[in-house]
Design a protein around this motif. Sequence first.
Motif, PDB file in Angstrom:
ATOM      1  N   PHE A  96       0.827  -1.200   0.000  1.00 33.43           N
ATOM      2  CA  PHE A  96       0.000   0.000   0.000  1.00 33.43           C
ATOM      3  C   PHE A  96       0.867   1.258   0.000  1.00 33.43           C
ATOM      4  O   PHE A  96       0.619   2.190  -0.777  1.00 33.43           O
ATOM      5  CB  PHE A  96      -0.941  -0.006   1.209  1.00 33.43           C
ATOM      6  N   LEU A  97       1.884   1.305   0.850  1.00 34.38           N
ATOM      7  CA  LEU A  97       2.750   2.483   0.888  1.00 34.38           C
ATOM      8  C   LEU A  97       3.533   2.645  -0.417  1.00 34.38           C
ATOM      9  O   LEU A  97       3.733   3.765  -0.892  1.00 34.38           O
ATOM     10  CB  LEU A  97       3.714   2.391   2.068  1.00 34.38           C
ATOM     11  N   GLY A  98       3.965   1.537  -1.005  1.00 32.75           N
ATOM     12  CA  GLY A  98       4.654   1.608  -2.292  1.00 32.75           C
ATOM     13  C   GLY A  98       3.749   2.146  -3.392  1.00 32.75           C
ATOM     14  O   GLY A  98       4.164   2.979  -4.203  1.00 32.75           O
ATOM     15  N   MET A  99       2.513   1.661  -3.420  1.00 36.49           N
ATOM     16  CA  MET A  99       1.558   2.154  -4.413  1.00 36.49           C
ATOM     17  C   MET A  99       1.225   3.624  -4.177  1.00 36.49           C
ATOM     18  O   MET A  99       1.023   4.382  -5.135  1.00 36.49           O
ATOM     19  CB  MET A  99       0.274   1.328  -4.386  1.00 36.49           C
ATOM     20  N   PHE A 100       1.175   4.043  -2.917  1.00 33.60           N
ATOM     21  CA  PHE A 100       0.892   5.447  -2.619  1.00 33.60           C
ATOM     22  C   PHE A 100       2.029   6.333  -3.121  1.00 33.60           C
ATOM     23  O   PHE A 100       1.779   7.366  -3.757  1.00 33.60           O
ATOM     24  CB  PHE A 100       0.662   5.654  -1.121  1.00 33.60           C
ATOM     25  N   CYS A 101       3.274   5.944  -2.863  1.00 35.29           N
ATOM     26  CA  CYS A 101       4.415   6.730  -3.356  1.00 35.29           C
ATOM     27  C   CYS A 101       4.416   6.785  -4.882  1.00 35.29           C
ATOM     28  O   CYS A 101       4.631   7.845  -5.474  1.00 35.29           O
ATOM     29  CB  CYS A 101       5.719   6.136  -2.841  1.00 35.29           C
ATOM     30  N   PHE A 102       4.163   5.648  -5.519  1.00 32.55           N
ATOM     31  CA  PHE A 102       4.098   5.602  -6.978  1.00 32.55           C
ATOM     32  C   PHE A 102       2.997   6.521  -7.498  1.00 32.55           C
ATOM     33  O   PHE A 102       3.195   7.266  -8.465  1.00 32.55           O
ATOM     34  CB  PHE A 102       3.857   4.165  -7.439  1.00 32.55           C
ATOM     35  N   SER A 103       1.832   6.487  -6.864  1.00 32.32           N
ATOM     36  CA  SER A 103       0.696   7.287  -7.326  1.00 32.32           C
ATOM     37  C   SER A 103       0.924   8.775  -7.103  1.00 32.32           C
ATOM     38  O   SER A 103       0.538   9.592  -7.948  1.00 32.32           O
ATOM     39  CB  SER A 103      -0.582   6.843  -6.625  1.00 32.32           C
ATOM     40  N   ILE A 104       1.522   9.143  -5.981  1.00 35.63           N
ATOM     41  CA  ILE A 104       1.811  10.561  -5.724  1.00 35.63           C
ATOM     42  C   ILE A 104       2.756  11.105  -6.794  1.00 35.63           C
ATOM     43  O   ILE A 104       2.567  12.207  -7.301  1.00 35.63           O
ATOM     44  CB  ILE A 104       2.428  10.746  -4.312  1.00 35.63           C
ATOM     45  N   ILE A 105       3.762  10.323  -7.155  1.00 32.07           N
ATOM     46  CA  ILE A 105       4.747  10.778  -8.135  1.00 32.07           C
ATOM     47  C   ILE A 105       4.146  10.834  -9.539  1.00 32.07           C
ATOM     48  O   ILE A 105       4.445  11.748 -10.320  1.00 32.07           O
ATOM     49  CB  ILE A 105       5.989   9.860  -8.114  1.00 32.07           C
ATOM     50  N   ASN A 106       3.269   9.886  -9.890  1.00 29.07           N
ATOM     51  CA  ASN A 106       2.805   9.737 -11.270  1.00 29.07           C
ATOM     52  C   ASN A 106       1.327  10.061 -11.489  1.00 29.07           C
ATOM     53  O   ASN A 106       0.759   9.612 -12.478  1.00 29.07           O
ATOM     54  CB  ASN A 106       3.073   8.303 -11.741  1.00 29.07           C
ATOM     55  N   THR A 107       0.705  10.821 -10.614  1.00 26.81           N
ATOM     56  CA  THR A 107      -0.731  11.093 -10.747  1.00 26.81           C
ATOM     57  C   THR A 107      -1.066  11.774 -12.071  1.00 26.81           C
ATOM     58  O   THR A 107      -2.025  11.390 -12.750  1.00 26.81           O
ATOM     59  CB  THR A 107      -1.235  11.933  -9.563  1.00 26.81           C
ATOM     60  N   ASN A 108      -0.300  12.775 -12.448  1.00 26.46           N
ATOM     61  CA  ASN A 108      -0.604  13.488 -13.701  1.00 26.46           C
ATOM     62  C   ASN A 108      -0.442  12.578 -14.914  1.00 26.46           C
ATOM     63  O   ASN A 108      -1.263  12.612 -15.838  1.00 26.46           O
ATOM     64  CB  ASN A 108       0.302  14.717 -13.844  1.00 26.46           C
TER      65      ASN A 108
END
Length: 122
Positions: free
Chosen positions: A95-107
Amino acid sequence: MKEFSFNTFFGYENILMEKPEIVLFGAMLLPIGLIMVVSIIGWVFRKLKFNMYIIQAILYTLLFTFFFGTVTMLILFFITDKNGVKLAWCWSAIFLGMFCFSIINTNTISKMFTDWSKIIKN
């Protein structure tokens, strides 16, 4: 004061050790339930004209955690010793890994979905 230990998951050791299936079902159902809640919060924020970056990142996190986290948890459940505490820690790391990935790549992810919707419409 108690010291930190990876042998417990925030005080839930006994129930997770006895029934590791709880972690498996939680890994599947928690993202789905939270997607519904965060979608409603996002709808309210959109109506109030607030910035949606964090809401989108959380939605992408929950979506990716549901798909990739569920597959990972199923694999870990069947190939490991079925230790619920270890499974809970693995899921929280996913979950934390996916959150970091999503924060970086949301756009980028939002643009990808926009492009896909244009391709599907044509």
